[in-house]
Design a protein around this motif. Structure first.
Motif, PDB file in Angstrom:
ATOM      1  N   LYS A 170     -24.509 -70.801 -21.094  1.00 40.48           N
ATOM      2  CA  LYS A 170     -24.167 -71.984 -20.327  1.00 40.48           C
ATOM      3  C   LYS A 170     -24.685 -73.219 -21.058  1.00 40.48           C
ATOM      4  O   LYS A 170     -25.300 -73.108 -22.123  1.00 40.48           O
ATOM      5  CB  LYS A 170     -24.742 -71.881 -18.917  1.00 40.48           C
ATOM      6  CG  LYS A 170     -24.255 -70.649 -18.153  1.00 40.48           C
ATOM      7  CD  LYS A 170     -24.629 -70.695 -16.685  1.00 40.48           C
ATOM      8  CE  LYS A 170     -24.249 -69.382 -15.984  1.00 40.48           C
ATOM      9  NZ  LYS A 170     -22.803 -69.107 -16.069  1.00 40.48           N
ATOM     10  N   SER A 171     -24.445 -74.386 -20.498  1.00 39.90           N
ATOM     11  CA  SER A 171     -24.837 -75.625 -21.157  1.00 39.90           C
ATOM     12  C   SER A 171     -26.347 -75.791 -21.209  1.00 39.90           C
ATOM     13  O   SER A 171     -26.871 -76.584 -21.986  1.00 39.90           O
ATOM     14  CB  SER A 171     -24.208 -76.827 -20.450  1.00 39.90           C
ATOM     15  OG  SER A 171     -24.598 -76.862 -19.085  1.00 39.90           O
ATOM     16  N   THR A 172     -27.084 -75.051 -20.385  1.00 40.20           N
ATOM     17  CA  THR A 172     -28.536 -75.016 -20.417  1.00 40.20           C
ATOM     18  C   THR A 172     -28.953 -73.580 -20.126  1.00 40.20           C
ATOM     19  O   THR A 172     -28.108 -72.711 -19.915  1.00 40.20           O
ATOM     20  CB  THR A 172     -29.139 -75.995 -19.385  1.00 40.20           C
ATOM     21  OG1 THR A 172     -30.558 -76.029 -19.546  1.00 40.20           O
ATOM     22  CG2 THR A 172     -28.795 -75.586 -17.966  1.00 40.20           C
ATOM     23  N   THR A 173     -30.255 -73.294 -20.145  1.00 40.80           N
ATOM     24  CA  THR A 173     -30.722 -71.938 -19.881  1.00 40.80           C
ATOM     25  C   THR A 173     -30.176 -71.444 -18.550  1.00 40.80           C
ATOM     26  O   THR A 173     -30.258 -72.136 -17.540  1.00 40.80           O
ATOM     27  CB  THR A 173     -32.257 -71.888 -19.852  1.00 40.80           C
ATOM     28  OG1 THR A 173     -32.756 -72.369 -21.102  1.00 40.80           O
ATOM     29  CG2 THR A 173     -32.743 -70.464 -19.630  1.00 40.80           C
ATOM     30  N   TYR A 174     -29.611 -70.234 -18.558  1.00 36.87           N
ATOM     31  CA  TYR A 174     -28.983 -69.729 -17.338  1.00 36.87           C
ATOM     32  C   TYR A 174     -30.010 -69.592 -16.212  1.00 36.87           C
ATOM     33  O   TYR A 174     -31.188 -69.348 -16.455  1.00 36.87           O
ATOM     34  CB  TYR A 174     -28.267 -68.412 -17.599  1.00 36.87           C
ATOM     35  CG  TYR A 174     -29.165 -67.223 -17.862  1.00 36.87           C
ATOM     36  CD1 TYR A 174     -29.462 -66.306 -16.855  1.00 36.87           C
ATOM     37  CD2 TYR A 174     -29.719 -67.002 -19.113  1.00 36.87           C
ATOM     38  CE1 TYR A 174     -30.272 -65.212 -17.090  1.00 36.87           C
ATOM     39  CE2 TYR A 174     -30.531 -65.910 -19.354  1.00 36.87           C
ATOM     40  CZ  TYR A 174     -30.803 -65.016 -18.338  1.00 36.87           C
ATOM     41  OH  TYR A 174     -31.616 -63.929 -18.568  1.00 36.87           O
ATOM     42  N   GLY A 175     -29.548 -69.736 -14.984  1.00 41.80           N
ATOM     43  CA  GLY A 175     -30.435 -69.949 -13.846  1.00 41.80           C
ATOM     44  C   GLY A 175     -31.373 -68.827 -13.478  1.00 41.80           C
ATOM     45  O   GLY A 175     -32.369 -69.073 -12.790  1.00 41.80           O
ATOM     46  N   GLN A 176     -31.096 -67.597 -13.884  1.00 40.27           N
ATOM     47  CA  GLN A 176     -31.939 -66.483 -13.441  1.00 40.27           C
ATOM     48  C   GLN A 176     -32.814 -65.911 -14.553  1.00 40.27           C
ATOM     49  O   GLN A 176     -33.364 -64.819 -14.409  1.00 40.27           O
ATOM     50  CB  GLN A 176     -31.057 -65.371 -12.849  1.00 40.27           C
ATOM     51  CG  GLN A 176     -30.041 -65.845 -11.831  1.00 40.27           C
ATOM     52  CD  GLN A 176     -30.608 -66.824 -10.822  1.00 40.27           C
ATOM     53  OE1 GLN A 176     -31.752 -66.711 -10.407  1.00 40.27           O
ATOM     54  NE2 GLN A 176     -29.798 -67.799 -10.418  1.00 40.27           N
ATOM     55  N   TYR A 177     -32.965 -66.643 -15.610  1.00 38.31           N
ATOM     56  CA  TYR A 177     -33.729 -66.201 -16.774  1.00 38.31           C
ATOM     57  C   TYR A 177     -35.112 -65.677 -16.373  1.00 38.31           C
ATOM     58  O   TYR A 177     -35.903 -66.374 -15.740  1.00 38.31           O
ATOM     59  CB  TYR A 177     -33.857 -67.389 -17.728  1.00 38.31           C
ATOM     60  CG  TYR A 177     -34.637 -67.163 -18.992  1.00 38.31           C
ATOM     61  CD1 TYR A 177     -34.245 -66.215 -19.928  1.00 38.31           C
ATOM     62  CD2 TYR A 177     -35.750 -67.945 -19.286  1.00 38.31           C
ATOM     63  CE1 TYR A 177     -34.950 -66.040 -21.099  1.00 38.31           C
ATOM     64  CE2 TYR A 177     -36.463 -67.786 -20.463  1.00 38.31           C
ATOM     65  CZ  TYR A 177     -36.059 -66.828 -21.368  1.00 38.31           C
ATOM     66  OH  TYR A 177     -36.769 -66.651 -22.536  1.00 38.31           O
TER      67      TYR A 177
END
Length: 730
Positions: A525-532
């Protein structure tokens, strides 16, 4: 001609060695001519066969099984998944599958004594243990009906790998934004003292271990790291389970090892290391110099909110501008919290253990004799902080599809490579994936000499249509998102620029320590994915949100497509008569690196380095002309073996025996993780590190070191000696 391929699952590490493609229907005439081509319009028979194999349905099946239970490194779940990968390798027909067990130091949260975090006040008459408890953090992730694996024991046991245990009673808190050196500098300038405090910081911008290191160096007692919703929560979009982004209770676990100093097991616990391995390899007197001495813990932004609300002091915007402000509904201040009679009570209970971690290795032998063979390695780590659907097991699922046709500190890959140097002495390339699918934006980081081969693979897959269905229309196709790592600037996709590699995944030991050309790519995604690194990095999340936005289930199509990219690149490296490396691209990159140094206006004399780069560029141009096939023929000025030696081993010449200043394990003088970045790379890291430390004398010495290594690489590529000319091709 076929080089061996090795697949590795180190902690899942897969190496791909040279495959015997001619035995699987390769065109005999093409075998005679070789498959190194400056422009490919069709796939060879072996490539067509391979491209028919990766399967989204099987990727889905395998990921569902791998994510069915937690598999933290060194646990029973990790061992079970190692056996699963080993069995899948064997079922895929890989002739040589083995497990390399490595003893390492790991730590886990205590399952008997819970960690605690609270805000206390010492001014009230209502007291508990001498203080009034104003807030008690849950330190737990919510069970979600949508996510059938979220009811796991690990949801109540968040921790940082390599954090020590410790208790802090009644310390003031301060807020340090992302925990970078410049953030602490801004606090100091504003008169905010770090010493004797608990520092709360948000994830992002630099590796979490270096946030702790920066706080520790300034006298902090402990560290809290939370995920601000501006970075991967509601500031990005709808939160899970209604969307892909991190919910309030979601917690990012992870290692806090000082990874930019030295990768791998900080104690080198395995019996095959000698007693002074840490000192010899990492240049420190004690392994404790590589891990924190103060306790830290990760928390969700739901638990962070009351702490940030009770800081007091100057506003964050006043101290650091808009960059210091997140997305929570509060006025961000920096503290200290003692100004509003609020103090932090923190208890961290972790247990260090020596554990065995299994590294699964598959070996496909090639047709070349050992003295000529140049192995191609493919790798992905298998262990996860909980379920790891995206990180790393989307890569594992893709790896298993390739085979069919890291988490604590890169422990498995580093240990395997350090203890088996003879197996990689002549390796030409290492191709890595980690979180290969968490979105639909393709990005790549690589040794510049691999960029041309990468672009040819992507272009061929892009232009191929029915009936093969090789092309997957990702959002930023056909070549992916190509950025300059040092500036973040989006580059023209028609150029040969590509991100340089830092650290944080298993390519680190191969490139930074052994000088093996490496490449890493992912769909994200455009930034670190939300569930990292949370419990929600799960099969349910991946199925719903891990692929193309708005298209459930598309993540598995992307995993299959990633396998095609990965495998096709590996085949071309393994099966080409002449390795498809392009050191002219490396030469162009060197010029860009110097410009980045010059633009800092430090007054360094870079004349000799620029001269060496011009020498390298001339040598690279001559080598490519001598070795490139013309009209698909083998009319080269050098024989194939001489070409491959120069093309495949030039990267080794960029290694400095002494290593980088204060971190001798990192030996590559062109690219390495920034000392205070961890994940992100810096070009000419010895020079840049010295500039950042305001030591221009050392920086000038590092200019000389870089010059010597660039000259060595240029000399290695020279093709003007008669002994190297092959009369057979003249």
């Amino acid at each position: 001609m076929i080089r061996w391929l090795r697949f590795a699952s180190a902690v899942v590490w897969l190496q791909l060695l040279q495959c015997q493609c001619h035995a699987r229907g390769r065109n005999p005439e093409e075998e005679q001519q070789g498959s190194s081509r400056s422009s490919r319009s069709t796939f060879s028979e072996a490539e067509q066969l391979f491209l028919s194999m990766p399967n989204a349905t099987l990727a889905r099946r395998n990921l569902r099984y791998i994510t069915s239970k937690p598999h933290v490194a060194g646990t029973d779940g990790d061992l079970e998944m190692a056996r699963f990968v080993s069995n899948e390798f064997k079922a895929s027909g890989i002739p040589n599958v083995s497990t390399f067990d490595l003893d390492v130091m790991l730590n886990y949260p205590s399952f008997e004594i819970s960690n605690k975090l609270s805000i206390v006040s010492s001014s009230s008459s209502l007291r508990r243990n001498g203080d009034t408890v104003l807030f008690e953090a849950s330190l737990s992730e919510d069970i979600l009906d949508f996510d059938d694996t979220s009811d796991t024991l690990w949801r109540n046991h968040t921790f940082h790998g390599f954090s020590p245990s410790g208790t802090i009673r009644g310390a003031p808190a301060i807020y340090a934004n992302y925990g970078r050196p410049q953030d602490f500098d801004a606090l100091e300038k504003a008169g905010v003292t770090v010493e004797g405090t608990v520092v709360i910081m948000r994830y992002g911008e630099c590796f979490r271990g270096l946030k702790v290191m920066n706080a520790q160096e300034r006298g902090a007692l402990g560290v809290l790291i939370y995920s601000d919703p501006a970075d991967d929560g509601f500031g990005q979009g709808s939160i899970y389970p209604k969307g892909p982004w991190r919910p309030a209770s979601g917690i990012q676990r992870g290692s806090v090892q000082f990874i930019s100093k030295c990768a791998g097991d900080p104690v080198r616990a395995d019996h095959r290391y000698n007693a002074t391995a840490v000192q010899d390899l990492c240049g420190v007197k004690d392994y404790r110099d590589l891990i924190p001495s103060i306790p830290s813990i990760p928390i969700g932004y739901g638990d962070a909110l009351p702490i940030l609300q009770n800081l007091g002091g100057k506003t964050a915007r006043e101290v650091g501008g808009d960059d210091f402000v997140g997305a929570l509904k509060l006025k961000y201040t920096v503290g200290p919290s003692s100004s509003v009679d609020a103090f932090i009570h923190l208890e961290v209970h972790n247990e260090a253990q020596i554990k065995s971690i299994p590294n699964v290795v598959g070996h496909i032998p090639g047709s070349l004799p050992p003295e000529q063979d140049m192995p191609i390695l493919l790798g992905n780590h298998r262990d996860a902080w909980v379920f790891g659907a995206a990180d790393p097991n989307s890569g594992t699922a893709s790896l298993l599809e390739v085979a069919r046709g890291e988490e604590y500190g890169l422990l498995g890959s580093t240990g395997w490579a350090e203890l088996n140097p003879e197996l990689i002495q002549r390796a030409a390339a290492y191709l890595n994936v980690d979180t290969v699918v968490s979105g639909d934006l393709l990005s790549v980081s690589a040794t510049p000499s691999l960029v041309t081969a990468w672009k040819e693979v992507l272009a061929d897959l892009h232009t191929t249509t029915e009936p093969h269905h090789h092309y997957m229309p990702f959002q930023n196709g056909p070549l992916g998102d190509i950025r300059d790592t040092n500036t973040g600037r989006l580059l023209n996709p028609e150029t040969n620029n590509v991100n340089i590699l830092g650290s944080g995944s298993d390519y680190t030991v191969f490139l930074d320590h052994f000088g093996i050309s490496s490449l890493d790519f992912s769909f994200g995604k455009s930034t670190t994915y939300g569930q990292y690194h949370s419990i929600y990095d799960s099969f349910a999340w991946m199925d719903a949100y891990g692929g193309i936005e708005g298209k459930a289930g598309s993540a598995f199509d992307l995993m299959a497509f990633a396998a095609k990219i990965w495998g096709l690149l590996a085949l071309r490296l393994a099966d080409s008569a002449v390795l498809p490396f392009d050191h002219s691209v490396q030469g162009n990159a060197l010029s860009d690196y110097v410009v980045a140094i010059e633009n800092q206006h430090t007054g360094l004399d870079l004349t000799i380095l620029n001269d060496a780069i011009h020498e390298f560029q001339d040598a690279a141009t001559a080598l490519q002309a001598a070795c490139d096939s013309k009209d698909n023929s083998r009319s080269t000025l050098l024989d194939e073996q001489a070409c491959n030696e120069k093309l495949g081993l030039t990267e080794r010449q960029f290694l400095s025996e002494e290593g980088l200043p204060e971190r001798p394990w990192f030996k590559h003088i062109l690219q390495a993780p920034g000392m205070y970045l961890g994940y992100a790379a810096e070009a000419f890291p010895g020079i840049q590190q010295s500039i950042d430390a305001d030591d221009l004398d050392l920086a000038q010495k590092q200019v000389l070191v870089a010059t010597e290594r660039v000259q060595a690489a240029a000399s290695f590529m020279q093709t003007n000696t008669e002994e190297e000319m092959s009369s057979h091709y003249l």
